[in-house]
Design an enzyme around this catalytic site. Sequence first.
Site, PDB file in Angstrom:
ATOM      1  N   ARG A 123       0.813  -1.230   0.000  1.00  0.00           N
ATOM      2  CA  ARG A 123       0.000   0.000   0.000  1.00  0.00           C
ATOM      3  C   ARG A 123       0.845   1.278   0.000  1.00  0.00           C
ATOM      4  O   ARG A 123       0.374   2.349   0.384  1.00  0.00           O
ATOM      5  CB  ARG A 123      -0.961   0.043   1.174  1.00  0.00           C
ATOM      6  CG  ARG A 123      -2.003  -1.048   1.110  1.00  0.00           C
ATOM      7  CD  ARG A 123      -3.259  -0.649   1.866  1.00  0.00           C
ATOM      8  NE  ARG A 123      -4.258  -1.684   1.725  1.00  0.00           N
ATOM      9  CZ  ARG A 123      -4.292  -2.760   2.500  1.00  0.00           C
ATOM     10  NH1 ARG A 123      -3.414  -2.931   3.460  1.00  0.00           N
ATOM     11  NH2 ARG A 123      -5.220  -3.674   2.304  1.00  0.00           N
ATOM     12  N   LYS A 145       4.898  11.887 -10.585  1.00  0.00           N
ATOM     13  CA  LYS A 145       4.023  11.091 -11.459  1.00  0.00           C
ATOM     14  C   LYS A 145       4.687   9.744 -11.695  1.00  0.00           C
ATOM     15  O   LYS A 145       5.854   9.683 -12.113  1.00  0.00           O
ATOM     16  CB  LYS A 145       3.841  11.779 -12.810  1.00  0.00           C
ATOM     17  CG  LYS A 145       2.861  12.911 -12.814  1.00  0.00           C
ATOM     18  CD  LYS A 145       2.614  13.282 -14.270  1.00  0.00           C
ATOM     19  CE  LYS A 145       1.792  14.512 -14.427  1.00  0.00           C
ATOM     20  NZ  LYS A 145       1.693  14.893 -15.846  1.00  0.00           N
ATOM     21  N   GLU A 187      13.818  18.989 -23.873  1.00  0.00           N
ATOM     22  CA  GLU A 187      12.963  19.355 -22.723  1.00  0.00           C
ATOM     23  C   GLU A 187      13.536  20.593 -22.009  1.00  0.00           C
ATOM     24  O   GLU A 187      12.785  21.387 -21.435  1.00  0.00           O
ATOM     25  CB  GLU A 187      12.845  18.195 -21.726  1.00  0.00           C
ATOM     26  CG  GLU A 187      12.215  16.924 -22.290  1.00  0.00           C
ATOM     27  CD  GLU A 187      10.681  16.976 -22.419  1.00  0.00           C
ATOM     28  OE1 GLU A 187      10.082  18.021 -22.106  1.00  0.00           O
ATOM     29  OE2 GLU A 187      10.112  15.959 -22.847  1.00  0.00           O
ATOM     30  N   LYS A 229      11.117  22.993 -13.048  1.00  0.00           N
ATOM     31  CA  LYS A 229      10.095  21.945 -12.877  1.00  0.00           C
ATOM     32  C   LYS A 229       9.570  21.973 -11.437  1.00  0.00           C
ATOM     33  O   LYS A 229       8.373  21.833 -11.194  1.00  0.00           O
ATOM     34  CB  LYS A 229      10.675  20.572 -13.233  1.00  0.00           C
ATOM     35  CG  LYS A 229       9.723  19.421 -12.962  1.00  0.00           C
ATOM     36  CD  LYS A 229       9.197  18.679 -14.173  1.00  0.00           C
ATOM     37  CE  LYS A 229       8.001  17.814 -13.812  1.00  0.00           C
ATOM     38  NZ  LYS A 229       7.971  16.507 -14.391  1.00  0.00           N
ATOM     39  N   GLU A 239      -1.623  18.619 -11.274  1.00  0.00           N
ATOM     40  CA  GLU A 239      -1.931  19.043 -12.639  1.00  0.00           C
ATOM     41  C   GLU A 239      -3.382  19.455 -12.818  1.00  0.00           C
ATOM     42  O   GLU A 239      -4.117  18.907 -13.634  1.00  0.00           O
ATOM     43  CB  GLU A 239      -1.559  17.939 -13.653  1.00  0.00           C
ATOM     44  CG  GLU A 239      -1.510  18.495 -15.070  1.00  0.00           C
ATOM     45  CD  GLU A 239      -0.862  17.570 -16.085  1.00  0.00           C
ATOM     46  OE1 GLU A 239      -0.357  16.516 -15.695  1.00  0.00           O
ATOM     47  OE2 GLU A 239      -0.876  17.941 -17.257  1.00  0.00           O
ATOM     48  N   ARG A 243       0.569  23.278 -14.117  1.00  0.00           N
ATOM     49  CA  ARG A 243       1.449  22.209 -14.578  1.00  0.00           C
ATOM     50  C   ARG A 243       1.279  21.929 -16.076  1.00  0.00           C
ATOM     51  O   ARG A 243       2.179  21.416 -16.725  1.00  0.00           O
ATOM     52  CB  ARG A 243       1.207  20.941 -13.740  1.00  0.00           C
ATOM     53  CG  ARG A 243       2.327  19.928 -13.812  1.00  0.00           C
ATOM     54  CD  ARG A 243       2.243  18.902 -12.669  1.00  0.00           C
ATOM     55  NE  ARG A 243       3.182  17.818 -12.908  1.00  0.00           N
ATOM     56  CZ  ARG A 243       3.548  16.924 -11.993  1.00  0.00           C
ATOM     57  NH1 ARG A 243       3.081  16.987 -10.772  1.00  0.00           N
ATOM     58  NH2 ARG A 243       4.403  15.969 -12.290  1.00  0.00           N
ATOM     59  N   ASN A 247       3.397  21.121 -21.016  1.00  0.00           N
ATOM     60  CA  ASN A 247       3.030  20.391 -22.234  1.00  0.00           C
ATOM     61  C   ASN A 247       3.337  21.160 -23.516  1.00  0.00           C
ATOM     62  O   ASN A 247       2.958  20.718 -24.604  1.00  0.00           O
ATOM     63  CB  ASN A 247       1.541  20.029 -22.202  1.00  0.00           C
ATOM     64  CG  ASN A 247       1.274  18.945 -21.184  1.00  0.00           C
ATOM     65  OD1 ASN A 247       2.081  18.050 -21.004  1.00  0.00           O
ATOM     66  ND2 ASN A 247       0.161  19.052 -20.483  1.00  0.00           N
ATOM     67  N   HIS A 250       4.083  19.404 -26.729  1.00  0.00           N
ATOM     68  CA  HIS A 250       3.745  17.991 -26.523  1.00  0.00           C
ATOM     69  C   HIS A 250       2.467  17.547 -27.240  1.00  0.00           C
ATOM     70  O   HIS A 250       2.309  16.360 -27.485  1.00  0.00           O
ATOM     71  CB  HIS A 250       3.643  17.680 -25.028  1.00  0.00           C
ATOM     72  CG  HIS A 250       4.983  17.478 -24.382  1.00  0.00           C
ATOM     73  ND1 HIS A 250       5.920  18.476 -24.314  1.00  0.00           N
ATOM     74  CD2 HIS A 250       5.559  16.385 -23.813  1.00  0.00           C
ATOM     75  CE1 HIS A 250       7.008  18.016 -23.702  1.00  0.00           C
ATOM     76  NE2 HIS A 250       6.815  16.748 -23.395  1.00  0.00           N
ATOM     77  N   HIS A 254       3.479  14.552 -29.220  1.00  0.00           N
ATOM     78  CA  HIS A 254       3.019  13.179 -28.940  1.00  0.00           C
ATOM     79  C   HIS A 254       2.468  12.538 -30.208  1.00  0.00           C
ATOM     80  O   HIS A 254       2.702  11.354 -30.470  1.00  0.00           O
ATOM     81  CB  HIS A 254       1.915  13.186 -27.872  1.00  0.00           C
ATOM     82  CG  HIS A 254       2.449  13.283 -26.473  1.00  0.00           C
ATOM     83  ND1 HIS A 254       1.769  13.910 -25.463  1.00  0.00           N
ATOM     84  CD2 HIS A 254       3.596  12.811 -25.909  1.00  0.00           C
ATOM     85  CE1 HIS A 254       2.468  13.838 -24.336  1.00  0.00           C
ATOM     86  NE2 HIS A 254       3.586  13.179 -24.589  1.00  0.00           N
ATOM     87  N   HIS A 267      11.561  10.950 -27.931  1.00  0.00           N
ATOM     88  CA  HIS A 267      10.512  11.819 -27.398  1.00  0.00           C
ATOM     89  C   HIS A 267      10.915  13.284 -27.563  1.00  0.00           C
ATOM     90  O   HIS A 267      10.133  14.112 -28.035  1.00  0.00           O
ATOM     91  CB  HIS A 267      10.287  11.471 -25.920  1.00  0.00           C
ATOM     92  CG  HIS A 267       9.348  12.402 -25.226  1.00  0.00           C
ATOM     93  ND1 HIS A 267       7.987  12.405 -25.479  1.00  0.00           N
ATOM     94  CD2 HIS A 267       9.567  13.374 -24.298  1.00  0.00           C
ATOM     95  CE1 HIS A 267       7.421  13.345 -24.728  1.00  0.00           C
ATOM     96  NE2 HIS A 267       8.352  13.937 -24.010  1.00  0.00           N
TER      97      HIS A 267
END
Length: 364
Positions: A123, A145, A187, A229, A239, A243, A247, A250, A254, A267
């Site tokens: 947990r 994340k 990035e 960041k 987010e 946040r 993107n 992106h 993506h 990426h």
Amino acid sequence: MRTIPIDLGPRSYDVRVGTGLRQGVGPFLGERGEVSSAAVVSDSNVAAIYADDVLGSLRAANLPAGLVTFPAGEQHKHLSTCSDLYDALFALKPPLDRSSVIVALGGGVPGDVAGFIAATLLRGIRFVQVPTTLLADVDASVGGKTGIDHPAGKNLIGAFHQPAGVLIDVETLSTLPPEQLRSGLAECVKHAVIRDATLLDFIEDQAEALLDCQAQAMGELIARNVEIKAAVVSADERETGLRAILNYGHTFGHAIEAAAGYGNLTHGAAVGLGMVAANRVAVSRGWLDASVAGRIETVLARLDLPTRRAGLEVDDLHHRMLHDKKTRGGRIKFLLPVGLGQVRIVDDLTREEIRDGISYLTAS
Ligand SMILES: NC(=O)c1ccc[n+]([C@@H]2O[C@H](COP(=O)([O-])OP(=O)(O)OC[C@H]3O[C@@H](n4cnc5c(N)ncnc54)[C@H](O)[C@@H]3O)[C@@H](O)[C@H]2O)c1
Ligand SMILES: [Zn+2]
């Protein structure tokens, strides 16, 4: 060594940036209070190079330590990998307990997988990140994340689980394949455009040193990017707002990455192209000075990142964007820069604007 605090109330932690930190994992855990044992989770490539250093430092700190690995690559960021890892982790002696700590060693893939394991095992137990790619240093390892992919899409299963610390050892970048280094540099350009014009100056000044992976320039780059960041994540841990500025590049990126087939375009390379397309739209709207868009393209090119790509299909990319998990009710969110350090979030791009952004990339 530089220390950047991540301010998240009771979930606060430090990011340390320096050289030789992989050999400091044992002492670092020694500072964390009660730790019964440690399990290093890594991928096959990274474990072969760095696992001994990390395990050695844990054992030197008198911590029982085990290693579990999985095959390298995004295709293994999968539930079946987690299942194998849970089996291997529960077989460790002494058994893991709630005072055990997971050490995520590797790029964003081991970071996300090991973080998800830590979020769910017993947990939820503590974990520390020891990132080894530039992308993981400046992006994936900070912010909490964690997760895995599903055939229905990337990162669809996961949890927010903040690490107890992040140890960034700049030396590990010396073995990184050059295209992976460049992927992380994209990035960094993203962070500069959305938040910090002076970071773009730094990247321009130090481009050669950075491509050459020189420790001092790299350490400075990483620390500055982690600060950016950190500021964004601290203001919006889950987010719900700010946040989203991360993107930038992106939405187009993506779609371009997926259309190329994962593994065929890094990426960061796809995000770089996405930034160029977003800039084009911003310039056409009169929001961004063409000279700023040109400057961003020049920086990307100096970092050996593509700024044009033949064969992109507008309908295919548009369809992919409509099915992006960040799209709500058919409205695709885009981040458009309006100057260096400033972005605007919009969801009213017309099909013509999207077409124009993509056509711009295919023009020679
Ligand atoms: N959690 C987040 O906030 C977040 C943010 C951005 C990206 N991500 C995730 O990160 C992943 C991409 O991360 P990545 O680009 O680091 O990929 P990765 O972890 O697959 O690493 C890329 C390749 O480099 C190898 N490698 C890693 N470090 C090395 C080193 N020091 N020397 C030699 N080889 C090394 C790896 O084995 C792999 O083959 C994606 O799954 C993405 O979803 C997560
Ligand atoms: Zn990214």
